[in-house]
Design a protein around this motif. Sequence first.
Motif: not given
Length: 951
Positions: A227, A233-235, A238-239
Amino acid sequence: MTASHTQVANPLQALAAVQQSPWLDFIRRSFVEDGSLARLVQTDDVRGVTSNPAIFQKAMGEGTEYDPQIKTILAEEIVSPGELYEKLAVQDIKKAAHVLAPVYEQTKRRDGFVSLEVSPYLARDEKATAHEAARLWADVAEPNLMIKIPATPESIPAIRETIAAGINVNVTLIFALSAYKAVVDAWLSGLEDLHKKGGDISRVASVASFFVSRIDGKIDAEIDRRVKAGDAEAEALKALRGKVAIANAKLAYVYWQEIIQTPRWKTLEAAGAQPQRLLWASTGTKDKAYSDVLYVDSLIGPHTVNTLPPATMDAFRDHGTVKETLGTGIDAARHVLAEAERLGLNLDGVTRILVDEGVTSFAEAFDGLLGSVATKQKALLGEKLTDIKTALPADLENAVQKGLKDWCKDGTIRKLWNKDASVWTGGEEAKWLKWLDTVDERLAHVAELESFQAEVKARGFKQVLLMGMGGSSLGPEVLAETFGKHEGFGHLYVLDSTDPQQVATYAKKIDPANTLFIVASKSGGTLEPNIMLAYFHDLAKKALGEKVGSHFVAITDPGSKLEALAKKEGFWKIFAGEPQIGGRYSVLSNFGLVPAAASGIPVKLFLEDALRGVRMSDASVPPAQNPGVLLGTILGVAATQFGHDKLTVIATPQIADFGAWLEQLVAESTGKHGKGIIPIDEETLGGPKRYGTDRLFVYLRLAPEHRHEQDEAIATLIDAGQPVVNITLHSKRQIAQEFFRWELATAVAGAFLGIDPFDQPDVEASKVETRKLTDAYNKTGKLPAEQPFAEHGPFAFFADKTNAAALKGDSAEAILKAHFDRVKAGDYVALLAYIERDAATREWIQHTRLKIRDAKTVATAAEFGPRFLHSTGQAYKGGPNTGVFLQITADDAHDLPVPGENYSFGVVKAAQARGDFDVLAERGRRALRVHIRGSLKDGLAELAKAVHQAV
């Protein structure tokens, strides 16, 4: 609302309603003894206890609560720190088991367990793990014990074997579903094996400890890294934070539910088997962003266990939520793991790493635990142990600490004790390691030695004469010089020379009719002891007639020629050597103990002192606290990385002869293949200006003497920055501890040098050359002719062509000057004197060596032949080419015949000197031989004068 679906006054108690058992991940003696554990059982429905090395380290390594038991154990037994830890741990485990016994009975053997771990060092060793599990089970002998075994691939078969033996098992370090499946199969297979044997499978309990929070620690760190790096694909990443470990655990529970429906399990269940429950481990929250009860609240379900560290247990008691969560959100859990795979978080790779890290971390914790126990044990034993203190320059100290850490990380001391040749060259080293066990073995048979000692005393011998060379003589000589004569026993003399004057001197010291003769030879074929035996047997026969055999004892390896001769001649006793112990490592075997017994040394007390040294240096003691490994690392690192390869031995006069034994051990073990540590013994201390940068000083100090003349000189050397190791003995008998410490240290140093410390390839070379010369004498009646390259006064000088060409001169002083002018910084000078070793010649050689040292600022060795051939001779020929040698021979004032041979003692000595010199020349050494004609006393005086002028 019911207790199973809401917060209640005590959530820990409420877990029973959902059939989950809370276990405490903690143990400490005071916690058990003061009733704290019992209160948790009573008020919180705590149903089990788990332990691990880190928990025990905190308990045993801090405070004094274990001191009374430690003192009691140490007063009654001689144990290693590993054995001491086990005795302490077993008592803790037994007491906790007693507290939990009612739970065990009330739950019909489903709960009430306390877990004890097999040594983390064995995590990759199937057979050793299974053996230790059975041993610990027998030692604790409580039905509600669980043995913890890690789920490494190597230990899976050990889990099956342990279950099949009817032993409760807590399988630990499970991270991956694939590993859990292998554990389940091992558990089922073990039960099936036990059932086939007719065993009671209803009494075998098992849990599978599935580790949780460590997975999130790894996965979350990778998510955060990506991140931060701006991953597209950061989101999605984080999920997944804080979810992967719980999802992984839920799917393991799904697999468990499937297993208990299989025909395989149903068959075992019908026979009375208990299911193996999943146990959630590593449930303390590491990330402050998460709830401190995350890994408890999220993993509640029937037929499971959650083991909680005290802080997590307190938190859950205070604000935990009790409801079934394990069986919910399974599709979401599958989605989390699918997403983790899609995003390349590599859960399989992470779990493999975590197993490796877990094994390492448990081993490191065990190192810390055993190190703490060793430190406490040493403190409580006090003056029963010798002390070691070091004063090393900072760079050397740092390198030594790195060496110790490497040995710790690689588990090398355990490999050494397991007799693993890969510690050295992977060659034949394993065949020569019985010296590690000889103290235990001899103590087990000490009655034989004590009986012999009583018989010797009863027979009233006035003298004891030991005849041997190298390892067979130098250890007994230390004992004779250190302990002296004992009341009721004869004086112990040690003869290790073929010099006819020396042989005659010893013949005059004894009364053959009242002497016990001991001939010591491992191989039974060594030239020197054989001809000594021939001479003194003949001498004794003239005094004793047919009873002569009753005055002779042999120490030799089974099947040797000496054994056969001793039987033929009717020797009183024949003591067996151990073929898998080399001569220089044999002092604590019969080769040292039989002379010790014959001279009146209390052998059991002596061996018990040695055993203290053995135990404190054994495989359970981490390198930093291990006296043998510490010393060996200093020797090896100093020599290989800093050029401190001249081991200079300084000793209190009362124990000074120890250096002669030490010389052989270190030189013969390390000096080969162009490498080596050169021991320097009996070189009187000088000021710091007398030394170069190639020294390592070892000061052996007998503590009862309040102040020694060497103390101030040693302090000055330390102030000058020279590396110094101080070893303090609190009694003479502690020399036994030092024998073993130095044997182990030399083996360790050999590993740093990358050589086999148990062979001696260059000793045989001198023997071969000697044999050629004695054979020639037997055929022709004389030794082959030799021509000096120069003659001046009483001196004839000999050298090979290369050396002779470099040693031109019109006087003895000029030749000697040319020879000593070849000495460079970092070299050493060795005086090799084939003359009688008596007070006058020893004074002469010491005076001469110091003159050379002070003039050239190099290390000097002062040796007498042929005794040094079986000692430092190996290093002189096979070690580094840094020696400059002056061999000294002389006309014999008197000669002695060797009964049954054509040659005499003088001929043998001459052949040995020439054979020795030929090999030195053949190896390209800087060597000069000076032969003294006429009076030895006058010749030595003139030679000293010439050397003084030359340097």
